[in-house]
Motif scaffolding. Sequence first.
Motif, short mmCIF file in Angstrom:
data_model
loop_
_atom_site.label_atom_id
_atom_site.label_comp_id
_atom_site.label_asym_id
_atom_site.label_seq_id
_atom_site.Cartn_x
_atom_site.Cartn_y
_atom_site.Cartn_z
N SER A 133 0.81 -1.22 0.00
CA SER A 133 0.00 0.00 0.00
C SER A 133 0.85 1.27 0.00
CB SER A 133 -0.94 0.02 1.21
OG SER A 133 -0.20 0.01 2.43
N LYS A 134 2.02 1.24 0.60
CA LYS A 134 2.87 2.43 0.66
C LYS A 134 3.62 2.63 -0.65
CE LYS A 134 6.66 4.51 3.31
NZ LYS A 134 7.62 4.31 4.43
N LYS A 135 3.41 3.77 -1.30
CA LYS A 135 4.09 4.09 -2.55
C LYS A 135 5.50 4.57 -2.21
CE LYS A 135 0.35 3.51 -5.17
NZ LYS A 135 0.20 2.56 -6.28
N ALA A 136 6.43 3.65 -2.14
CA ALA A 136 7.76 3.94 -1.62
C ALA A 136 8.83 4.07 -2.69
CB ALA A 136 8.17 2.85 -0.63
N ILE A 137 8.51 3.71 -3.93
CA ILE A 137 9.50 3.73 -5.01
C ILE A 137 8.96 4.50 -6.20
CG2 ILE A 137 10.72 2.30 -6.70
CD1 ILE A 137 11.16 0.23 -4.62
N THR A 138 9.79 5.36 -6.79
CA THR A 138 9.41 6.12 -7.97
C THR A 138 10.24 5.67 -9.16
OG1 THR A 138 8.82 8.05 -6.63
CG2 THR A 138 9.19 8.42 -8.98
N ILE A 139 9.57 5.28 -10.24
CA ILE A 139 10.24 4.85 -11.47
C ILE A 139 9.68 5.67 -12.62
CG2 ILE A 139 10.70 2.94 -13.04
CD1 ILE A 139 10.21 1.02 -10.71
N ASP A 140 10.58 6.40 -13.30
CA ASP A 140 10.17 7.25 -14.42
C ASP A 140 9.01 8.16 -14.05
OD1 ASP A 140 12.11 6.05 -16.04
OD2 ASP A 140 10.73 4.48 -16.72
N GLY A 141 9.08 8.72 -12.86
CA GLY A 141 8.07 9.67 -12.43
C GLY A 141 6.79 9.08 -11.89
N THR A 145 4.25 0.85 -5.13
CA THR A 145 4.58 0.09 -3.94
C THR A 145 5.77 -0.79 -4.27
OG1 THR A 145 3.21 -1.84 -4.46
CG2 THR A 145 2.14 0.00 -3.33
N LEU A 146 6.40 -1.36 -3.26
CA LEU A 146 7.55 -2.22 -3.52
C LEU A 146 7.17 -3.42 -4.38
CD1 LEU A 146 8.75 -0.39 -1.32
CD2 LEU A 146 9.89 -2.40 -0.36
N VAL A 147 6.00 -3.99 -4.13
CA VAL A 147 5.57 -5.16 -4.90
C VAL A 147 5.24 -4.76 -6.33
CG1 VAL A 147 3.82 -6.97 -5.08
CG2 VAL A 147 4.78 -6.38 -2.85
N GLU A 148 4.61 -3.61 -6.52
CA GLU A 148 4.31 -3.13 -7.87
C GLU A 148 5.59 -2.84 -8.64
OE1 GLU A 148 0.07 -0.79 -7.01
OE2 GLU A 148 1.98 0.29 -6.93
N ALA A 149 6.57 -2.23 -7.98
CA ALA A 149 7.84 -1.92 -8.63
C ALA A 149 8.57 -3.20 -9.04
CB ALA A 149 8.71 -1.08 -7.70
#
Length: 295
Positions: A133-141, A145-149
């Motif tokens: 649930s925590k949006k902790a990583i940014t990729i290309d803006g 979440t860690l699992v999504e990344a």
Amino acid sequence: MHFFYDNRRLLAGVLLSAALLTGCAPKESSQGSDQSSADVSTSENNAGDKSQTDGSSVPANGSASLPEDGDQQPQAGYDFSKPCPESPAVDNSYFADAAFIGDSRTEGLMLYSGIGEVDKYTSIGISIFKLESKKAITIDGVDYTLVEALAQKQYNKVYICLGVNELGYFNDQGFYDSYCKVIDDIRASQPNAVIYIQNLIPLNEDTIAARGGSEYLTNEHLRVYNELTQQVAQEKQVVYLDLYSAFVGEDGQLPADASTDGVHLSGTYYKAWLEYLKTHTVSYETLYPEGGAAQ
């Protein structure tokens, strides 16, 4: 400098060699009070917050509801109910196609062990309850979440180490349930990866107390979480790495010289963590000889 390892002569040799060469861990390699306060003393992880997570409830006895014997049958050739056995050492290139998920302890492993350039999905203060649930990583803006990344790329190995920040929730059932769901979601996005669950390296409670650390940081509860993660590994048929036994001292704690805050490790011990990983590996084919992991 004394190191206490349970039947880990190879690892002890590495540690002693490192100690002789360096004399002590580099000053910059110690995880100091700034990182410990950010990781294990966050408002998300307040010891007084005993609310249930994701609607889970803790049984009256405080224990998680574990699977009955026979619910999951281990695949032939590998016993998922036991820790990963020692194996011939690999070199750092083994981790070139690996991803590491974790909190500041894993961040320290990435920075100070000498592992090299490895993909990491880490966030200081993260817990299994916030992993999806925590949006902790940014990729290309874009925030993930860690699992999504993790799902943005394919890996052959995924290492997970979580649990210290969760000790303050007092939600054993929620921890177990959330860990199982995370494994399912990682497996869905990484179907060809060997998934390694690393149990928790012990704490030094004396140092934590001397530094005014949180009272919920106890080895007694930490060992409960290690038992739960071993049950997760057995149920989900993933590899269980027993870091606790490799690092626990004769007094049942992390050795005092291993950490300045009782939680995070010094450089020498991060190197020992890496040596443990390099001598405890298993192939996908050994785990799943019929060609696919159990769902």
